[in-house]
Scaffold this motif. Structure first.
Motif, PDB file in Angstrom:
ATOM      1  N   THR A 287      34.470  59.803  30.045  1.00 33.34           N
ATOM      2  CA  THR A 287      34.598  60.398  28.721  1.00 33.34           C
ATOM      3  C   THR A 287      33.251  60.950  28.276  1.00 33.34           C
ATOM      4  N   ILE A 288      33.289  62.141  27.724  1.00 25.30           N
ATOM      5  CA  ILE A 288      32.088  62.769  27.191  1.00 25.30           C
ATOM      6  C   ILE A 288      32.371  63.202  25.761  1.00 25.30           C
ATOM      7  N   LYS A 289      31.438  62.920  24.859  1.00 26.89           N
ATOM      8  CA  LYS A 289      31.553  63.337  23.463  1.00 26.89           C
ATOM      9  C   LYS A 289      30.818  64.654  23.294  1.00 26.89           C
TER      10      LYS A 289
ATOM     11  N   GLN B 113      33.799  71.504  35.429  1.00 29.50           N
ATOM     12  CA  GLN B 113      34.776  71.678  34.370  1.00 29.50           C
ATOM     13  C   GLN B 113      34.911  70.407  33.565  1.00 29.50           C
ATOM     14  N   PHE B 114      35.200  70.607  32.267  1.00 28.53           N
ATOM     15  CA  PHE B 114      35.650  69.507  31.441  1.00 28.53           C
ATOM     16  C   PHE B 114      37.157  69.444  31.628  1.00 28.53           C
ATOM     17  N   ILE B 115      37.673  68.263  31.841  1.00 30.70           N
ATOM     18  CA  ILE B 115      39.094  68.084  32.135  1.00 30.70           C
ATOM     19  C   ILE B 115      39.804  67.530  30.912  1.00 30.70           C
ATOM     20  N   THR B 116      40.974  68.080  30.622  1.00 34.49           N
ATOM     21  CA  THR B 116      41.799  67.589  29.530  1.00 34.49           C
ATOM     22  C   THR B 116      42.373  66.232  29.889  1.00 34.49           C
ATOM     23  N   ARG B 117      42.257  65.284  28.978  1.00 35.16           N
ATOM     24  CA  ARG B 117      42.868  63.965  29.179  1.00 35.16           C
ATOM     25  C   ARG B 117      44.367  64.134  29.058  1.00 35.16           C
ATOM     26  N   LYS B 118      45.090  63.657  30.032  1.00 32.81           N
ATOM     27  CA  LYS B 118      46.548  63.766  30.019  1.00 32.81           C
ATOM     28  C   LYS B 118      47.132  62.695  29.116  1.00 32.81           C
ATOM     29  N   HIS B 119      48.081  63.092  28.279  1.00 34.90           N
ATOM     30  CA  HIS B 119      48.734  62.151  27.374  1.00 34.90           C
ATOM     31  C   HIS B 119      49.530  61.123  28.161  1.00 34.90           C
ATOM     32  N   GLY B 120      49.638  59.926  27.597  1.00 33.03           N
ATOM     33  CA  GLY B 120      50.428  58.880  28.228  1.00 33.03           C
ATOM     34  C   GLY B 120      49.674  58.117  29.290  1.00 33.03           C
ATOM     35  N   GLY B 121      48.354  58.394  29.437  1.00 31.89           N
ATOM     36  CA  GLY B 121      47.558  57.669  30.408  1.00 31.89           C
ATOM     37  C   GLY B 121      47.423  56.213  30.012  1.00 31.89           C
ATOM     38  N   ASP B 122      47.195  55.372  30.980  1.00 34.39           N
ATOM     39  CA  ASP B 122      47.030  53.953  30.745  1.00 34.39           C
ATOM     40  C   ASP B 122      45.770  53.713  29.926  1.00 34.39           C
ATOM     41  N   ALA B 123      45.881  52.973  28.834  1.00 33.51           N
ATOM     42  CA  ALA B 123      44.738  52.710  27.953  1.00 33.51           C
ATOM     43  C   ALA B 123      43.618  51.998  28.700  1.00 33.51           C
ATOM     44  N   LYS B 124      43.975  51.116  29.628  1.00 33.72           N
ATOM     45  CA  LYS B 124      42.960  50.405  30.399  1.00 33.72           C
ATOM     46  C   LYS B 124      42.158  51.383  31.248  1.00 33.72           C
ATOM     47  N   ASP B 125      42.845  52.345  31.884  1.00 34.48           N
ATOM     48  CA  ASP B 125      42.152  53.341  32.696  1.00 34.48           C
ATOM     49  C   ASP B 125      41.182  54.155  31.846  1.00 34.48           C
ATOM     50  N   MET B 126      41.596  54.527  30.629  1.00 34.70           N
ATOM     51  CA  MET B 126      40.727  55.310  29.764  1.00 34.70           C
ATOM     52  C   MET B 126      39.509  54.512  29.325  1.00 34.70           C
ATOM     53  N   ARG B 127      39.685  53.215  29.051  1.00 36.24           N
ATOM     54  CA  ARG B 127      38.544  52.377  28.672  1.00 36.24           C
ATOM     55  C   ARG B 127      37.572  52.267  29.837  1.00 36.24           C
ATOM     56  N   GLU B 128      38.101  52.096  31.044  1.00 37.06           N
ATOM     57  CA  GLU B 128      37.230  51.987  32.219  1.00 37.06           C
ATOM     58  C   GLU B 128      36.473  53.287  32.432  1.00 37.06           C
ATOM     59  N   ASN B 129      37.152  54.427  32.271  1.00 40.03           N
ATOM     60  CA  ASN B 129      36.488  55.719  32.444  1.00 40.03           C
ATOM     61  C   ASN B 129      35.414  55.936  31.394  1.00 40.03           C
ATOM     62  N   SER B 130      35.648  55.487  30.168  1.00 35.37           N
ATOM     63  CA  SER B 130      34.684  55.755  29.122  1.00 35.37           C
ATOM     64  C   SER B 130      33.472  54.832  29.194  1.00 35.37           C
TER      65      SER B 130
ATOM     66  N   ARG C 283      36.158  64.959  22.089  1.00 30.09           N
ATOM     67  CA  ARG C 283      35.959  64.346  23.400  1.00 30.09           C
ATOM     68  C   ARG C 283      36.697  65.114  24.482  1.00 30.09           C
ATOM     69  N   THR C 284      36.186  64.939  25.700  1.00 31.21           N
ATOM     70  CA  THR C 284      36.800  65.498  26.892  1.00 31.21           C
ATOM     71  C   THR C 284      36.401  64.599  28.059  1.00 31.21           C
TER      72      THR C 284
END
Length: 135
Positions: free
Chosen positions: A35-37, A116-133, A28-29
């Protein structure tokens, strides 16, 4: 575990990651905040056209029409994928025609980062990642 870190991983490391988990968990990226698989990994891209782009930043995406492959730059070269999942599964050609073509052909410098595909930064808020995906 399945997130690709374009700036830090080499072609061989991405290949090893794909071999280790790619059959169960797609790599993923992030593309434009979503989020894109990455599916159908083809390995390192050895194409002379890309040699001119060796100065492109990691995560830069190019479409290779002759092989219907998305080439993505990483730490030491380019790797390829033949399909992705954004909202639905798309071939590399479909992704290029529907998303990538529009951003690559704009003139302003800020549009280059959108190709560009952007690297997910570690330590991001899980809620933000769920919303993005899910968006």
């Amino acid at each position: 575990m399945s997130w690709v870190e374009w700036e830090e991983q080499t072609c061989d490391q991405i290949s090893c990651l794909h071999c280790a988990i790619g059959s169960r968990i797609p790599l993923r990226t992030t593309w434009m905040g979503r989020t894109i698989k990455l599916l159908d990994f083809v390995g390192r891209c050895h194409i002379s056209l890309l040699d001119e782009r060796s100065r492109w930043p990691p995560g830069s995406v190019s479409y290779l029409k002759e092989s219907n492959t998305l080439a993505v730059s990483c730490k030491d070269g380019w790797v390829g994928f033949r399909s992705v999942v954004l909202k639905k599964r798309l071939t590399a050609g479909d992704f290029y025609n529907g998303y990538l073509h529009q951003t690559l052909h704009r003139k302003s410098a800020c549009d280059i980062t959108r190709a560009q595909f952007i690297t997910r930064k570690h330590g991001g808020d899980a809620k933000d990642m769920r919303e993005n995906s899910t968006s």
